[in-house]
Each structure stands twice: as C-alpha cells, then as structure tokens.
Design an enzyme around this catalytic site. Structure first.
Site, PDB file in Angstrom:
ATOM      1  N   GLY A  72       0.838  -1.069   0.000  1.00 36.97           N
ATOM      2  CA  GLY A  72      -0.022  -0.036   0.019  1.00 36.97           C
ATOM      3  C   GLY A  72       1.040   1.153  -0.184  1.00 36.97           C
ATOM      4  O   GLY A  72       0.536   2.232  -0.793  1.00 36.97           O
ATOM      5  N   THR A  73       1.860   1.047   0.735  1.00 33.99           N
ATOM      6  CA  THR A  73       2.526   2.302   0.754  1.00 33.99           C
ATOM      7  C   THR A  73       3.208   2.803  -0.530  1.00 33.99           C
ATOM      8  O   THR A  73       3.456   3.771  -0.907  1.00 33.99           O
ATOM      9  CB  THR A  73       3.972   2.014   1.742  1.00 33.99           C
ATOM     10  N   HIS A 195      -1.966  -7.591   2.428  1.00 38.78           N
ATOM     11  CA  HIS A 195      -1.823  -8.254   3.604  1.00 38.78           C
ATOM     12  C   HIS A 195      -3.023  -7.585   4.953  1.00 38.78           C
ATOM     13  O   HIS A 195      -3.365  -8.190   5.871  1.00 38.78           O
ATOM     14  CB  HIS A 195      -0.759  -8.095   4.424  1.00 38.78           C
ATOM     15  N   THR A 231      10.458  -8.002 -11.787  1.00 39.83           N
ATOM     16  CA  THR A 231       9.905  -9.051 -12.220  1.00 39.83           C
ATOM     17  C   THR A 231       8.668  -9.357 -11.267  1.00 39.83           C
ATOM     18  O   THR A 231       8.749  -9.065 -10.322  1.00 39.83           O
ATOM     19  CB  THR A 231      11.188 -10.143 -12.114  1.00 39.83           C
ATOM     20  N   CYS A 318       4.974   6.320  23.456  1.00 43.94           N
ATOM     21  CA  CYS A 318       5.762   7.149  24.320  1.00 43.94           C
ATOM     22  C   CYS A 318       7.094   6.988  23.704  1.00 43.94           C
ATOM     23  O   CYS A 318       7.576   5.974  23.547  1.00 43.94           O
ATOM     24  CB  CYS A 318       5.971   6.247  25.722  1.00 43.94           C
TER      25      CYS A 318
END
Ligand code: PLP
Length: 368
Positions: A72-73, A195, A231, A318
C-alpha cells in the site's frame, strides 16, 4: 498462558489457507519468470493474467487498470510522486504513506494543502469544494486506519472532477472489508494492500483509471505496461487475488459477523459500567474500534493486555520523554487526557464471541 487473542487486524491479517497453498505452488513448482517466452513460463503467465482479472472484477475495474506494486505504501507514493501536479489536497488524517510522500514532493516545490476533518474524521465535501483549484491532485483515504471512519469518497471525487482535478483514494483499510466499486466511486486512482485482506505481506496494487496518465515510480523493464518495472511477484499476486476473491464473495456475511462482535463488545463494556469514549463516525469499518479511557496510558493498556495474551494497538506512543498523540486523534479534536488513553481493537473474521468476552474481562480487570 491463555490462547493468544489477535485483535489487531487493521495492522495485518492472518493469511488465507487457500492463498497460502497457491503461493507455495508458484514458489516451488511453477516458479518461472512470467515474462519468459518458453512453455514452462506459461502457467506463471496465465496465473498472472487470471489474478489481474480476478482483482479487477472484485473492484469493478478492467484488468488493464490494475497495476501490481509491493504494498500500500508504494501505491500511495506512486500517486503522490508520479502525478506531477503543482498542487495536492490531502487530509490531516491520512496514513504516513501519504503524509510523508507529500512532505517529499513539497520539498521539490509542490504546494500541499491539508484538509481538516470534523470530529468524526470526515472531510466535509463542501470544505473541499470551497478551496480546491483546477489541475490539482486530491488524495483522501476511503477508511481511516486508526478510527475506522469511512469517508464520502464518491462526493469528494465528484468535487475534484468538477474542478478538473484528479482524485486518488487510499483504500488500504477498505478493500476486502466493505464494498469498493471504482466505477461507482469514479476515482482516478485507488491503493490497496494484500496483507490487510488475508493475503501475503509485500504485495499490493494500484488501480489507475483507463486513460489517466502517471509517471513510473520504479524504472527498469517493461512489466506492468512499462509503468512499474521489476519481475512480477507471481506467487504473491496469485495469493492476493485468491484472498480478495474469498473476502469479496463473503463481504456482507463478514461485515455482519464482525459488526455483531463489535456491538457485543461495546454492550458488555457498557453493562459493566466501564467508562470509555468511542472515537470515529457511525459509518465505519466493522470491527475497527478506537476506545479512549480517561486517565490511562494507551501504551500501558496495550502492555497489560499483552500480558493477558491479547494483541491490540495504541493511539499514542511514548518516547523517552514525551507521549506522542496520534495525528488522527489530534485532528478529530480528542482531548489530550483521553487521547493518551486510547487503544484500537480491530476485530476480524477469525475472532469469536469468546475472544470478545476475554477482551472485555481483561479491560474490566485493568481499568475498573
Ligand atoms: N494506508 C493505510 C490507510 C494503511 O492502514 C496502511 C497500513 O497500515 C498503509 C497505507 C500502508 O500499507 P502497507 O503496509 O501495505 O505498506
């Protein structure tokens, strides 16, 4: 120790057994490079073609509009960097795949505008209409990963087109979970990632509407119509298609089942008198539940649930000195003490009523 309860399906999902088995075949038996002309490559080539057709069918696209990417990135980066528009309009609640790609193109002179959202995480269509200029790229996500809110993509795309601009949606949290029909939405680009819908990690796709121009992000060979070199990852592509088809064919059933689990979880928390605030809109991805507990630390909730064998996410992280509140919770205006005590429980089709009971019991032990 108790059986592990995986309630972080918005982060990633367990792979479908059928997808896994198909993947093995294209790694161990039909492992040829799909671009080779000899007959041994025929099975890989045909599988690639079929996978493209299957994926296209699942989102009502044409096969020539589906371009395989590594995730997706990558799909998101491709649109932001490949469109070469002088102005981009995006939202304050996008995933970092969009936000950080926008920071990069801004360094090269692209003007980036960040649309505000209302308290439920919606970009109001009239707000976009009021500011959008011609020949821009609008990139607004279909469903938010932290709070599950589903955005009004059809209306937003219509506004973009009325201003002669292009429209992209990051649908990584939507595809395989809610109906996605690219013709009905009338988007120019749409990103997805396997995924998140029970396919393998490291594979995704970008829908590019027929006739829409974009520059390649990755240069090299002529794969993917010379727009995305490298590929083809046939095994993962085949597995992605199987997983998407499985989820799409049972979409209504899955949505109803997961929503039932979510409703039960909320009902049980309320009946135990546990005080919490639920973030996001009414119309959202079933099972994506963002809960804030006033006076608690989301991070310590996550770790205490982890000790009880339950995996969830947090809305604040944090570092050594500070607590960083998520940009999404900030954008929807959640007060700091609540934002600090936020966790995301994301239920999936593998979860059961027993899982919900254990999550509620665990939360009751921790926050009561
Ligand atoms: N966009 C959204 C909305 C996401 O939730 C994610 C992953 O969490 C991504 C993009 C990135 O997808 P990937 O993990 O496939 O790179």
């Amino acid at each position: 120790m108790n059986r592990l309860i995986y309630a972080d399906n918005a982060a990633t999902t367990k792979m479908s057994q059928a997808a896994y088995e198909a993947m093995m075949r294209f790694q161990l038996i039909d492992f040829a490079n799909a671009s080779q002309p000899y007959s041994f490559a025929r099975n890989a080539k045909n599988a690639l073609k079929e996978a493209r057709e299957t994926i296209a069918r699942c989102i009502n696209a044409s096969p020539n509009e589906i371009f395989f990417t590594s995730c997706g990135t990558e799909s998101d980066n491709w649109v932001i960097k490949g469109c070469k528009c002088c102005k981009i309009y995006t939202s304050l609640i996008e995933h970092h795949a969009i936000l950080n790609a926008c920071i990069e193109v801004a360094l090269d002179g692209t003007e980036v505008n960040y649309m505000p959202v209302n308290h439920t995480g919606i970009v109001e269509p009239q707000v976009l209409d009021g500011v959008l200029t011609e020949n821009s790229l609008v990139s607004i996500m279909m469903a938010n990963n932290e709070i599950g809110t589903i955005l009004p993509i059809k209306q937003l795309a219509k506004i973009a087109h009325s201003h002669h601009s292009l429209f992209h949606t990051d649908a990584v949290q939507a595809v395989g979970h809610i109906p996605v029909n690219v013709r009905e939405l009338d988007v120019d680009f749409l990103s997805a990632s396997a995924h998140k819908f029970n396919g393998p990690k490291g594979i995704g796709f970008l829908y590019i509407k027929d006739g829409i121009k974009i520059n390649p992000l990755i240069s090299g060979g002529t794969q993917e119509n010379s727009l995305r070199a490298g590929t083809e990852n046939v095994a993962s592509i085949v597995a992605m298609a199987i997983a998407l088809e499985e989820n799409t064919s049972r979409l209504e059933e899955n949505m109803k089942y997961i929503q039932g689990l979510e409703d039960a979880l909320i009902h049980q928390l309320l009946s135990l008198n546990i005080k919490f605030h639920k973030n996001g809109a009414e119309v959202k991805i079933p099972g994506n539940i963002s809960l804030s507990f006033n006076g608690y630390s989301g991070e310590s909730l996550l770790h205490r649930l982890d000790l009880l064998g339950i995996c969830v996410s947090t809305g604040a992280a944090c570092d050594s000195k500070n607590i960083r509140i998520s940009h999404v919770l900030k954008a929807i205006g959640v007060d700091e003490p609540l934002a600090k005590g936020t966790i995301r429980i994301s239920l999936g089709k593998e979860n059961t009523q027993e899982d919900v009971n254990r999550i509620v019991e665990a939360l009751a032990r921790i926050v009561k």
